[in-house]
Design a protein around this motif. Structure first.
Motif, short mmCIF file in Angstrom:
data_model
loop_
_atom_site.label_atom_id
_atom_site.label_comp_id
_atom_site.label_asym_id
_atom_site.label_seq_id
_atom_site.Cartn_x
_atom_site.Cartn_y
_atom_site.Cartn_z
N ASN A 159 0.86 -1.18 0.00
CA ASN A 159 0.00 0.00 0.00
C ASN A 159 0.90 1.24 0.00
OD1 ASN A 159 -1.96 2.04 0.39
ND2 ASN A 159 -3.31 0.54 1.34
N ASP A 160 1.07 1.82 -1.18
CA ASP A 160 2.01 2.93 -1.32
C ASP A 160 1.43 4.26 -0.89
OD1 ASP A 160 4.35 1.50 -2.84
OD2 ASP A 160 2.49 0.82 -3.75
N ALA A 161 0.20 4.23 -0.36
CA ALA A 161 -0.33 5.41 0.32
C ALA A 161 0.46 5.68 1.60
CB ALA A 161 -1.81 5.22 0.64
N ASP A 162 1.27 4.72 2.02
CA ASP A 162 2.09 4.91 3.22
C ASP A 162 3.03 6.11 3.06
OD1 ASP A 162 0.84 2.66 4.13
OD2 ASP A 162 2.56 1.33 3.87
N GLY A 163 3.51 6.36 1.84
CA GLY A 163 4.38 7.51 1.62
C GLY A 163 3.68 8.83 1.88
N PRO A 164 2.56 9.12 1.20
CA PRO A 164 1.83 10.34 1.51
C PRO A 164 1.37 10.42 2.97
CG PRO A 164 1.13 9.46 -0.60
CD PRO A 164 2.06 8.45 0.00
N PHE A 165 1.02 9.27 3.56
CA PHE A 165 0.58 9.32 4.96
C PHE A 165 1.72 9.71 5.88
CE2 PHE A 165 -1.21 7.34 8.92
CZ PHE A 165 -2.31 8.16 9.00
N LEU A 166 2.95 9.30 5.54
CA LEU A 166 4.10 9.74 6.33
C LEU A 166 4.28 11.25 6.23
CD1 LEU A 166 6.59 9.22 8.07
CD2 LEU A 166 7.88 8.74 5.98
N ALA B 141 -6.16 9.68 -10.49
CA ALA B 141 -5.70 10.56 -11.57
C ALA B 141 -5.55 12.00 -11.09
CB ALA B 141 -6.65 10.49 -12.75
N GLY B 142 -6.42 12.40 -10.16
CA GLY B 142 -6.37 13.77 -9.67
C GLY B 142 -5.65 13.94 -8.36
N CYS B 143 -5.06 12.86 -7.85
CA CYS B 143 -4.40 12.90 -6.54
C CYS B 143 -3.12 13.72 -6.60
CB CYS B 143 -4.09 11.47 -6.08
SG CYS B 143 -3.16 11.38 -4.53
N LYS B 144 -2.93 14.58 -5.63
CA LYS B 144 -1.74 15.42 -5.61
C LYS B 144 -0.48 14.64 -5.22
CE LYS B 144 -2.78 17.17 -0.94
NZ LYS B 144 -3.13 18.39 -0.17
N PRO C 194 -8.94 1.07 -4.35
CA PRO C 194 -9.89 1.05 -3.23
C PRO C 194 -9.21 0.84 -1.89
CG PRO C 194 -9.99 -1.02 -4.42
CD PRO C 194 -9.10 -0.11 -5.22
N GLY C 195 -7.93 0.49 -1.90
CA GLY C 195 -7.21 0.28 -0.65
C GLY C 195 -6.53 1.53 -0.12
N CYS C 196 -6.58 2.64 -0.87
CA CYS C 196 -5.98 3.88 -0.37
C CYS C 196 -6.77 4.37 0.83
CB CYS C 196 -5.96 4.94 -1.48
SG CYS C 196 -5.30 6.53 -0.91
N TYR C 197 -6.09 4.60 1.94
CA TYR C 197 -6.77 4.94 3.18
C TYR C 197 -6.72 6.43 3.49
CZ TYR C 197 -1.94 4.44 4.87
OH TYR C 197 -0.58 4.54 5.02
N LEU C 198 -6.22 7.26 2.56
CA LEU C 198 -6.27 8.70 2.72
C LEU C 198 -7.63 9.21 2.27
CD1 LEU C 198 -3.15 8.12 2.75
CD2 LEU C 198 -2.88 10.44 1.88
N THR C 199 -8.11 10.27 2.89
CA THR C 199 -9.42 10.82 2.56
C THR C 199 -9.35 11.64 1.28
OG1 THR C 199 -9.08 12.89 3.78
CG2 THR C 199 -9.92 10.98 5.03
N ASP C 200 -10.52 11.91 0.70
CA ASP C 200 -10.58 12.75 -0.49
C ASP C 200 -9.96 14.11 -0.23
OD1 ASP C 200 -11.86 10.67 -1.71
OD2 ASP C 200 -13.82 11.64 -1.83
N ASP C 201 -10.23 14.69 0.93
CA ASP C 201 -9.65 16.00 1.25
C ASP C 201 -8.13 15.92 1.32
OD1 ASP C 201 -12.13 17.18 1.36
OD2 ASP C 201 -12.32 17.05 3.55
N VAL D 67 -6.07 13.90 -0.30
CA VAL D 67 -5.41 13.70 -1.59
C VAL D 67 -5.81 14.76 -2.61
CG1 VAL D 67 -5.28 11.23 -1.18
CG2 VAL D 67 -7.16 12.13 -2.56
N GLY D 68 -6.82 15.57 -2.26
CA GLY D 68 -7.23 16.65 -3.16
C GLY D 68 -8.01 16.19 -4.36
N ALA D 69 -8.70 15.06 -4.23
CA ALA D 69 -9.50 14.55 -5.35
C ALA D 69 -10.67 13.76 -4.79
CB ALA D 69 -8.65 13.66 -6.25
N ALA D 70 -11.76 13.71 -5.55
CA ALA D 70 -12.96 13.03 -5.10
C ALA D 70 -13.01 11.60 -5.63
CB ALA D 70 -14.20 13.78 -5.57
N SER D 71 -13.56 10.71 -4.83
CA SER D 71 -13.71 9.32 -5.23
C SER D 71 -14.75 9.18 -6.34
CB SER D 71 -14.12 8.45 -4.04
OG SER D 71 -13.12 8.43 -3.05
N THR D 72 -14.54 8.19 -7.19
CA THR D 72 -15.50 7.85 -8.23
C THR D 72 -16.37 6.71 -7.73
OG1 THR D 72 -13.93 8.50 -9.94
CG2 THR D 72 -15.73 7.04 -10.60
N PRO D 73 -17.67 6.75 -7.95
CA PRO D 73 -18.51 5.63 -7.51
C PRO D 73 -18.00 4.31 -8.05
CG PRO D 73 -19.87 7.46 -8.24
CD PRO D 73 -18.45 7.81 -8.60
N LEU D 74 -17.93 3.31 -7.17
CA LEU D 74 -17.39 2.01 -7.54
C LEU D 74 -18.44 1.20 -8.27
CD1 LEU D 74 -15.06 -0.05 -7.29
CD2 LEU D 74 -16.07 -0.78 -5.13
#
Length: 410
Positions: A252-259, A345-348, A373-380, A382-389
């Protein structure tokens, strides 16, 4: 792999000296190869991506074939081999393979459940000169034995940790977190300290193999954030104390932004420097700097892509398979930036996480480029909104004919 302790040590150095250290990493020409040499295993773990069982599997690579592949990997610039399974210690020629790997100059790791390692075998492993041995623990005794479906598995694996440490082998604990074992993480971190293990590998559950079958029991995002904050706090305390134990995470490479969010809260003066550092790290390396060869010689973008076959080393050298971008998945994985969709695609942080782990999106939607779907950062965050699954009705986790036939024969 996300090297939490490495970044924490760099931050500790920055705090002590007033400047972020200049880090020059040597880039290998080829990927790290995780090699499932054998599919047979003495356990049937709930989250096994290989769906292993305790019987032989027909058609596995012979020793001469393994050596031929190793020569090609060496020429291709592969820096490291992680020998895995199944249970690699069930392969009779495992030490011949490891000896050849060391002779050729590979960093050589062993990934094992540890239940077969007694004192004599630990001594043999030490003599063979493995650079690292990782032993999987899913929690303390009740949890671990339940996950491993074997009473006494925890005691045997813990004994292996102690035997290996006795002979000076660098040993680490490997933990895959789900909602069913998240409560044991603090105790396992304490166990690591008590037993003198050098490394703790925290794996997020990925949707593959039995992990895919049980994905409804994956840890919720809040539990994941709590776990990562705990790992960050432990690694930061160790870095400040000069301790060289390693905490790393994977899948889960969201670990980098979460750090970065952790640093913004605790060490805001170093956020800019760490952002630059993590951008150079580059996030998910599947299909780029991480590869997998399975027991039959089939090549995959990483260990979680066993349902996607890039080719077999019996037909073409690994080096030719890995550089072939005629496969649409490989073409996309090697693309910069990757052709991700939805909020990815819109994630900062796209330049940092590289679109995260594509297999989760593929397993859930049939589209490998959908937002993870495994990214655990919120839309706020990452600066992007989720797309309906939207999950296609005919989407299947395992759509490979070859894998289906193997499952039938298992």
């Amino acid at each position: 792999m996300f090297r939490i302790s490495q970044y924490m040590r760099e931050l500790a150095h920055a705090e002590q000296t007033g400047h972020y250290p200049e880090v020059r990493e040597r880039k290998a020409r080829g990927p790290v190869v995780i090699w499932n040499l054998i599919r047979r295993c003495n356990l049937t773990c709930k989250h096994c991506y290989a769906l292993s069982a305790d019987h032989d599997y027909v058609g596995e690579l012979t020793l001469p074939e393994v050596f031929t592949v190793m020569d090609d990997l060496k020429g291709f610039g592969v820096p490291a081999l992680i020998l895995s399974g199944g249970e690699p210690l069930l392969r009779p020629d495992i030490f011949e393979i490891s000896a050849q790997a060391r002779k050729l100059g590979f960093y050589t790791g062993l990934s094992t459940n540890g239940t077969l390692i007694d004192r004599p075998l630990a001594q043999r492993i030490a003599q063979e000169g493995f650079d690292y041995v990782g032993i999987s623990l899913d929690g303390l005794k009740p949890t671990h034995d339940k996950f491993r479906r074997l009473d006494g598995a925890f005691d045997r694996s813990l004994a292996a940790v102690r035997f290996l440490a006795e002979f000076g082998v660098k040993v680490g604990l490997r933990f895959t977190m789900t909602a069913m074992n998240a409560h044991d993480l603090p105790n396992l971190l304490q166990l690591m300290k008590d037993e003198g293990a050098n490394k703790f590998y925290f794996s997020h559950l990925n949707y593959a193999g039995r992990g895919n079958i049980h994905r409804d029991k994956d840890a919720h995002h809040l539990a994941t954030r709590d776990a990562m904050n705990l790992l960050f706090d432990r690694a930061w305390a160790d870095a400040q104390a000069g301790c060289m134990d390693d905490y790393v995470s994977g899948n889960n490479d969201a670990d980098g932004p979460f750090l970065l969010h952790w640093v913004r809260q605790h060490l805001p003066q170093w956020e800019s420097a760490l952002t630059e550092r993590l951008t150079r790290w580059g996030g998910n390396a599947s299909g780029q700097m991480v590869a997998n060869i399975d027991n039959l010689g089939h090549v995959h973008p990483d260990t979680m892509w066993w349902h996607h076959d890039l080719g077999c080393v019996r037909d073409r050298p690994f080096s030719a398979i890995w550089n072939d971008t005629s496969d649409p998945l490989m073409a996309g994985l090697k693309q910069h930036p990757r052709p991700v969709q939805g909020r990815c695609a819109g994630c900062k942080y796209l330049a940092i996480c590289n679109g995260n782990t594509r297999v989760r999106a593929q397993q859930l939607t049939g589209n490998p480029w959908f937002e993870d779907p495994g990214c655990y950062l919120t839309d706020d965050e990452v600066g992007a909104a989720s797309t309906p699954l939207e999950v296609p009705a005919k989407t299947k986790a395992f759509n490979s004919i070859r894998r289906s036939k193997e499952a039938e024969n298992a």
